[in-house]
Write an enzyme that holds these catalytic residues in place. Sequence first.
Site, PDB file in Angstrom:
ATOM      1  N   ASP A   1      42.288  25.210 108.999  1.00 62.40           N
ATOM      2  CA  ASP A   1      43.728  25.194 108.761  1.00 62.40           C
ATOM      3  C   ASP A   1      44.382  26.385 109.463  1.00 62.40           C
ATOM      4  OD1 ASP A   1      46.286  25.336 107.762  1.00 62.40           O
ATOM      5  OD2 ASP A   1      45.717  25.095 105.663  1.00 62.40           O
TER       6      ASP A   1
ATOM      7  N   GLU B   1      43.785  23.970  99.024  1.00 62.58           N
ATOM      8  CA  GLU B   1      44.263  23.282 100.234  1.00 62.58           C
ATOM      9  C   GLU B   1      43.160  22.488 100.958  1.00 62.58           C
ATOM     10  OE1 GLU B   1      46.266  26.460 102.240  1.00 62.58           O
ATOM     11  OE2 GLU B   1      47.879  26.446 100.764  1.00 62.58           O
TER      12      GLU B   1
END
Length: 524
Positions: free
Chosen positions: A203, A181
């Site tokens: 994140d 990610e």
Amino acid sequence: MVSIVKRCIGIDLGTTNSCVATIDEGGKPVIVPNALGESTTPSMVSFENSPTDKEAPIHVGLSALRRAISNPLDTLYGVKRLIGRRFDDPEVRALASTLPYEVISAANGDAWVGVQGCRISPPEISALVLSTLRSIAEEHFGDEVQEAIITVPAHFDNAQRKATSDAAAIAGLKVRRLLNEPTAAALGYGAHRGQDQRLAVCDLGGGTFDVSIVNVEDGVIEVISSQGDLFLGGDDVDRAIMEQLLMELREQHRLDLTSTPEALQRLKAAVVDAKHTLSEARRTTIDLIHLGTLSSGKALHYKRTIERAEMNSWIQPVIHRIDAPCLEAAARCGISPKDVDAIVLVGGMTRMPSIQNQIASIFGRAPLKVVNPDEIVAIGAATQCAILDGLIEDTVLLDVTSRAFGFLSENGQYQQVIPRNATIPTREHRIVATNKEDQRELYFEVYEGESDDPGLNRQLGRFLCRDLPEAPAGEVMILVEFTVDVDGILHVSTSELGTGEARELRLVATAGLTRAELASMIPG
Ligand code: AMP
């Protein structure tokens, strides 16, 4: 105009929400909205009946979210936190105690889910979300989609990556690449086009927090360290606000809503709306007609104005929990947080000003303004499709292994073969000799983890290398080869040193779905 050879989609399979992106005719990645016109779809699945009842409707996305409070036992969310994990893992035990649905142990010890007396594996549940995303993209193209690049947290281990791949296979998608990610976020933000720099990718989604330090050099993007908190996200913020309001209702109105799921659901939806509004405005009002019945018999019209500063004071303890993983991620690559050049925000929760301020204070600089932090990972995945299709040149992605891999052989010696943070794909080998005369089989156990003590690492599988030639002890040498592919998944093989002949390797026990189980779950 660039012609698109294959239909490949980029998927951010999130803990709370998922997002799908594709490449447009001009080679540019774009978000594909769902049927409701929304760019993200809740990663939720709700069963009206037993999952074995093929006729009963299965809700995915917003319709599942709407059933979450009225049908808590049959509505599954946050399955990404269970995928590829063991039932007896202390983190899974802690998580299971907070989930309204049932987490059970599969026959092999994996964490599965129980719904209406039926056992269902996390890959099957994630497959339902992936199928929905696939349909969204097919609707957009008016054509079939067979391939996807799916993003996973950088700290996902072998079993979690393999289980995500299995989920895609069940959904009829060929995984072109599992992409970390933070790498996807760096790509989505366009880091491959800019100058050399060191990024921190933070994140914060609904259920998890991940922070990674990413190097960008000569168009090469490399995740150099990653840390996370599996139990930190928007859900914790929502819970802190709910607790405050429920306490006020008890104290001011002698009203306990905890036994009325519908009222709780309405209050929770209003709290989430208020939280979102307070990212833009300084004040908002929750206004709910007939939230409950007072002891006088009258209906309560609940009206509560919340100031941003007030909400911030309720959620302070949650916000401070982002400090430790950020400091640890920087320390692990030998830098101070102040040494990063830019901060990329990912995940819906990073829209909250107090989260942005906290991140700014840790790293000593303001994060970059990313317009849609909940779309950037999917955009990065679609960009990677474009790179693999040759539509974008001069960019190479280098990812690293999130864990070390090693094995314990019969002589009781544990050997690490591939270190943590090795650039993938990678291949390494070790040599093991027989220790008995005419030894025909060699048994060894493969582990994932950094410790020299295998007992502190996670066992991935037990292997038996068979049909060794008869020879005196120590004369037959076996080459044990570990390969970690571009998806970060480990493959083990053995061959006889000298002859190079491959030796049959039998898997004695492992976690995850067996090939037969997986085949039975793939439709058609
Ligand atoms: P994600 O998993 O990245 O979609 O993030 C979902 C989390 O972000 C949920 O807890 C949402 O309530 C939260 N979120 C989304 N938009 C906002 C916003 N504008 N302000 C605050 N939180 C938000």
